[in-house]
Design a protein around this motif. Structure first.
Motif, PDB file in Angstrom:
ATOM      1  N   GLU A 147      12.785   2.344 -10.749  1.00  0.00           N
ATOM      2  CA  GLU A 147      14.017   2.608 -10.007  1.00  0.00           C
ATOM      3  C   GLU A 147      13.912   1.949  -8.629  1.00  0.00           C
ATOM      4  OE1 GLU A 147      16.422   6.662  -9.087  1.00  0.00           O
ATOM      5  OE2 GLU A 147      14.412   6.531  -8.235  1.00  0.00           O
ATOM      6  N   GLY A 148      14.974   1.256  -8.214  1.00  0.00           N
ATOM      7  CA  GLY A 148      14.965   0.601  -6.905  1.00  0.00           C
ATOM      8  C   GLY A 148      14.271  -0.748  -6.885  1.00  0.00           C
ATOM      9  N   GLY A 149      13.455  -1.019  -7.929  1.00  0.00           N
ATOM     10  CA  GLY A 149      12.847  -2.343  -8.068  1.00  0.00           C
ATOM     11  C   GLY A 149      11.527  -2.546  -7.361  1.00  0.00           C
ATOM     12  N   THR A 150      10.988  -1.494  -6.714  1.00  0.00           N
ATOM     13  CA  THR A 150       9.768  -1.680  -5.923  1.00  0.00           C
ATOM     14  C   THR A 150       8.510  -1.602  -6.781  1.00  0.00           C
ATOM     15  OG1 THR A 150      10.672  -0.928  -3.822  1.00  0.00           O
ATOM     16  CG2 THR A 150       8.330  -0.647  -4.120  1.00  0.00           C
ATOM     17  N   ASN A 151       7.738  -2.681  -6.761  1.00  0.00           N
ATOM     18  CA  ASN A 151       6.396  -2.737  -7.344  1.00  0.00           C
ATOM     19  C   ASN A 151       5.657  -3.916  -6.703  1.00  0.00           C
ATOM     20  OD1 ASN A 151       7.443  -5.027  -8.590  1.00  0.00           O
ATOM     21  ND2 ASN A 151       7.499  -4.144 -10.639  1.00  0.00           N
ATOM     22  N   GLU A 152       4.470  -4.257  -7.212  1.00  0.00           N
ATOM     23  CA  GLU A 152       3.679  -5.314  -6.560  1.00  0.00           C
ATOM     24  C   GLU A 152       4.377  -6.662  -6.586  1.00  0.00           C
ATOM     25  OE1 GLU A 152       0.160  -6.751  -8.824  1.00  0.00           O
ATOM     26  OE2 GLU A 152       0.691  -5.192 -10.271  1.00  0.00           O
ATOM     27  N   GLY A 178      10.728   2.002   0.479  1.00  0.00           N
ATOM     28  CA  GLY A 178       9.599   1.491   1.271  1.00  0.00           C
ATOM     29  C   GLY A 178       9.107   0.121   0.850  1.00  0.00           C
ATOM     30  N   GLY A 179       9.627  -0.403  -0.266  1.00  0.00           N
ATOM     31  CA  GLY A 179       9.156  -1.689  -0.774  1.00  0.00           C
ATOM     32  C   GLY A 179       9.446  -2.859   0.149  1.00  0.00           C
ATOM     33  N   THR A 180      10.667  -2.923   0.656  1.00  0.00           N
ATOM     34  CA  THR A 180      11.030  -4.033   1.549  1.00  0.00           C
ATOM     35  C   THR A 180      10.197  -3.986   2.818  1.00  0.00           C
ATOM     36  OG1 THR A 180      13.277  -4.040   0.664  1.00  0.00           O
ATOM     37  CG2 THR A 180      12.940  -5.132   2.785  1.00  0.00           C
TER      38      THR A 180
END
Length: 303
Positions: A147-152, A178-180
């Motif tokens: 969800e939201g697209g955040t990963n490594e 927090g990914g961006t």
């Protein structure tokens, strides 16, 4: 996967905001207009998808599966990417029911996205490893993005964004997952102060999430998460904030929505008013897109 076919303009202009308010303080404020990357796959959603799509290709996966709320910018961007790249896309949508009049859902359906509605209890399991194994078994050809697209792989795209910018003292972005912010910390020089404006309430927990995503965040002190400008919580905003968004659009030709970039800009404006930034500071703020969300706000009668 041939990204140039998408006509993504990753080096789009930085828009300088010219106003007496800034000149009096000798502050430069430039907006990195990532909302202009692409009509449907814009802002941090493209930055996060870019290397995930490349990874998907490496793994020979033919379908994309993700999770999202019914008004999600991430859902919208994944649907658009599916159409652009001719990919089968799936989204597990937080229910309990699907509103087919919702403009984000309508767009996803027009793009051919497969929508799988689940109740809120099941949706809460979206990050549970056992649940994800079950989902992978159900969709063996799918590459799963959170969800939201955040990963490594999302972080790689945000590092690239930070490294593409001209010299600056402060780099500011809205912060949801927090990914961006993690990617910008990873990609920035130690001399840059990186500031995330939390768009949700009680966001202190995000600091540990950012440290999980960014090794630099664990040891460096050139970043912070500001948690006082959430406007009532995620998806909420005050009349004053919406008026500010309209002012920026009408006066500076800067379109904003009040959930992410509008919230960040309003916070930044107040921090400048409070003389938070020293005279002569050069600030770059990231417009992370999400303008499609305005249709959802209109649909719900919130603006």
């Amino acid at each position: 996967m041939n990204f140039p076919q998408l006509k993504i303009n990753e080096n789009n202009a930085i828009q300088q905001i010219n106003t007496t308010f800034l000149k009096e303080r000798d502050i430069y404020l430039g907006i990195k207009r990532d909302d202009l990357l692409h009509p449907q796959i814009s802002g941090n959603k493209w930055r996060k998808l870019k290397y995930n799509l490349a990874r998907m290709q490496e793994l020979n996966k033919t379908e994309l599966l993700t999770f999202g709320g019914a008004f999600s910018n991430h859902l919208h961007a994944c649907a658009a990417a599916g159409k652009e790249f001719n990919l089968v896309t799936h989204v597990i949508v937080r229910g309990p029911e699907l509103d087919n009049n919702n403009p984000t859902i309508q767009f996803a359906q027009q793009c051919g996205m497969n929508l799988h509605v689940v109740n809120r209890l099941e949706y809460r399991q979206r990050n549970n490893p056992e649940y994800l194994k079950e989902i992978q078994a159900r969709f063996p050809n799918a590459y799963i993005i959170p969800e939201g697209g955040t990963n490594e792989f999302a972080i790689q795209g945000c590092i690239e964004l930070a490294q593409s910018l001209p010299q600056h003292d402060y780099l500011v972005c809205p912060t949801g997952s927090g990914g961006t912010l993690a990617g910008l910390i990873e990609g920035s020089e130690l001399t840059t102060q990186v500031i995330g404006i939390a768009v949700l309430k009680q966001a202190e927990y995000l600091k540990s999430e950012i440290c999980k995503l960014s090794n630099k965040a664990k040891t460096q002190t050139n970043w912070q998460l500001v948690t006082d400008f959430h406007g009532g919580g995620y998806g909420k905003f005050t009349p004053e904030l919406w008026q500010f968004c309209q002012y920026m659009n009408n006066t500076h030709n800067l379109p904003l929505e009040p959930i992410y970039s509008g919230k960040m800009m309003h916070a930044l404006w107040q921090l400048i008013e409070q003389d938070y930034f020293p005279t002569g500071s050069k600030i770059i703020a990231i417009h992370t897109g999400g303008l499609q969300g305005l249709n959802g706000l209109k649909y719900r009668g919130l603006i």
